[in-house]
Design an enzyme around this catalytic site. Sequence first.
Site, PDB file in Angstrom:
ATOM      1  N   ASP A  25      30.794 107.820  -0.373  1.00 26.72           N
ATOM      2  CA  ASP A  25      29.863 107.650   0.750  1.00 26.72           C
ATOM      3  C   ASP A  25      29.582 108.953   1.487  1.00 26.72           C
ATOM      4  OD1 ASP A  25      32.218 108.058   2.116  1.00 26.72           O
ATOM      5  OD2 ASP A  25      32.125 106.211   3.311  1.00 26.72           O
ATOM      6  N   ASP A 200      45.712 116.396  22.134  1.00 28.67           N
ATOM      7  CA  ASP A 200      44.418 117.002  22.437  1.00 28.67           C
ATOM      8  C   ASP A 200      44.293 117.287  23.933  1.00 28.67           C
ATOM      9  OD1 ASP A 200      41.657 117.613  21.387  1.00 28.67           O
ATOM     10  OD2 ASP A 200      41.127 116.092  22.880  1.00 28.67           O
ATOM     11  N   ASP A 331      38.259 123.664  15.503  1.00 34.25           N
ATOM     12  CA  ASP A 331      37.429 124.141  16.616  1.00 34.25           C
ATOM     13  C   ASP A 331      37.094 125.625  16.518  1.00 34.25           C
ATOM     14  OD1 ASP A 331      37.196 121.725  17.959  1.00 34.25           O
ATOM     15  OD2 ASP A 331      39.015 122.036  19.147  1.00 34.25           O
TER      16      ASP A 331
END
Length: 557
Positions: A25, A200, A331
Amino acid sequence: MQKKWWKESVVYQIYPRSFMDSNGDGIGDLNGITNKLDYLADLGIDVIWLSPVYQSPNDDNGYDISDYRAIMTEFGTMEDFDRMLGRAHELGIKIMMDLVVNHTSDEHEWFVESRKSVDNPYRDYYFWRKGKPDGSEPNNWGSCFSGSAWKYDEQTDMYFLHLFSTKQPDLNWDNPKVRDSVFDMMDWWCQKGIDGFRMDVISLISKQPGLPDGVPGENGFADSGSANGPHVHEYLKEMNRRVLSKYDLITVGEAAGVTVDEAKKYANADDSELNMVFQFEHVGGGENQHPHFGKWDEKKMPLPEWKANLTKWQTQLDGRAWNSLYLSNHDQPRCVSKFGNDSDKYRALSAKMLGTCLHMLQGTPYVYQGEELGMCNAYFDKIEDYRDIESLNAYRDLTENSGVSHEQMMQYLKDVSRDNARTPMQWDASGNAGFTTGTPWIKVNKNYKEVNAEKQVNDPDSVFSYYKQLIRLRHENEIIVYGDYELLEPDSDEVYIYTRHLGNEHLMIMCNFTDHDVDASEDTFERIPADAEKLIGNYKDDAKKTLRPYEAKVYKY
């Protein structure tokens, strides 16, 4: 120094969406990870840090969680997760979950309830405030993803706080019920058998009392001042007491704005909070820069300043706290593009040099997926190729409001967009780099036919084989884990040379950050005895005093 298994470990970060797609997918998934665990066992890593796999509407690629106890549909099922966890443990690999609890998704049931009415039991799970008399936002805080940190909600005629996307409302940790809910969820995962948490933006969970205005920046918005807030250590001690101390875990907190002194509290040697923190000083531009547009037009830190920064963390945390070592993550741009040289001529050499420089330091090293292959920035030519909300918001904001041209903004994105790290893992030279049989959710880096795992795993001279050697050396040599650190030639803007010492053992680590020959100083060279063993190096022979372009070598004596 106290010995711990997590100090002696090497962590490998997986960004699941881009690692391996098992069902065609175009999106990486848990079964794809399970299928590649043997590859990671061959590399020799000890722990996988799994970026978020929880149920999420994906406004910020999974960092906006709508159900902490369910798996993102695109990634598979909880049965798939349990199978992956079981197989990883069979191979001796631990799993560290990404814990995102500064905020939830606006589709989380807590927030859905919270927004219904001012007296809903979940109202105080988040920060709701009336606007100012003129109807404007409650304060001037800015979101990390551009614009105001407040969003107006018509239903109760109030604003809610979001330090990131408008779909990521901040949790109110001052409410003990929030902490109870978070700790209960963490305990649920620990009982399932996971081995740790990467937390986080954990340094942002304690907001300033009264949520006062901050000093506005050039864009009119102010920093929230939430980093290392008044109760952050109190809340983490409570987390440790109620959850973390009951299990044998690895814990690392992402701590934007953290100082060395703060890090000593977060990652103190008495284990009352976390094992270590991620700090960001060495991946920023340094102290003497004043970029107009934040990270977008920031310049690379000069090497002497970069060395001084890493040295500060090495020496000042020594014996008091523990370092996490990284140059890459989801990041950051690719480290070989930012700190090395990603040209065909020097990509592999500089990738090995950077690996040497990092892995010989004191701390727990983190390898970001593809780093062990020397993967590079994507250098997309069209804005349509980008997927990252931060990049797309910045493009719109800076071109529409700050006078940055399309061409200049595209260059900024090529240099530092987070999507540089998020292109699919390059497994082989087949279509879409072997990542998927479908259409990948983000384009594959066009150099995948030259840079891929299949080409490297059995090549003794490859970046992969070199990383394998670095990891093995750390497992075999206590000095690499626990030895003291000393910087040599601090003023050189060409070489990074340092030593490690443990008992009667010594290491000399020599790294050339340039594309030309550089001689080590006589004082440095004379420290290396004639019978010193060359532990590792990225050139087959040894020119002794001379460091060739992007050369790295380690002597043991």
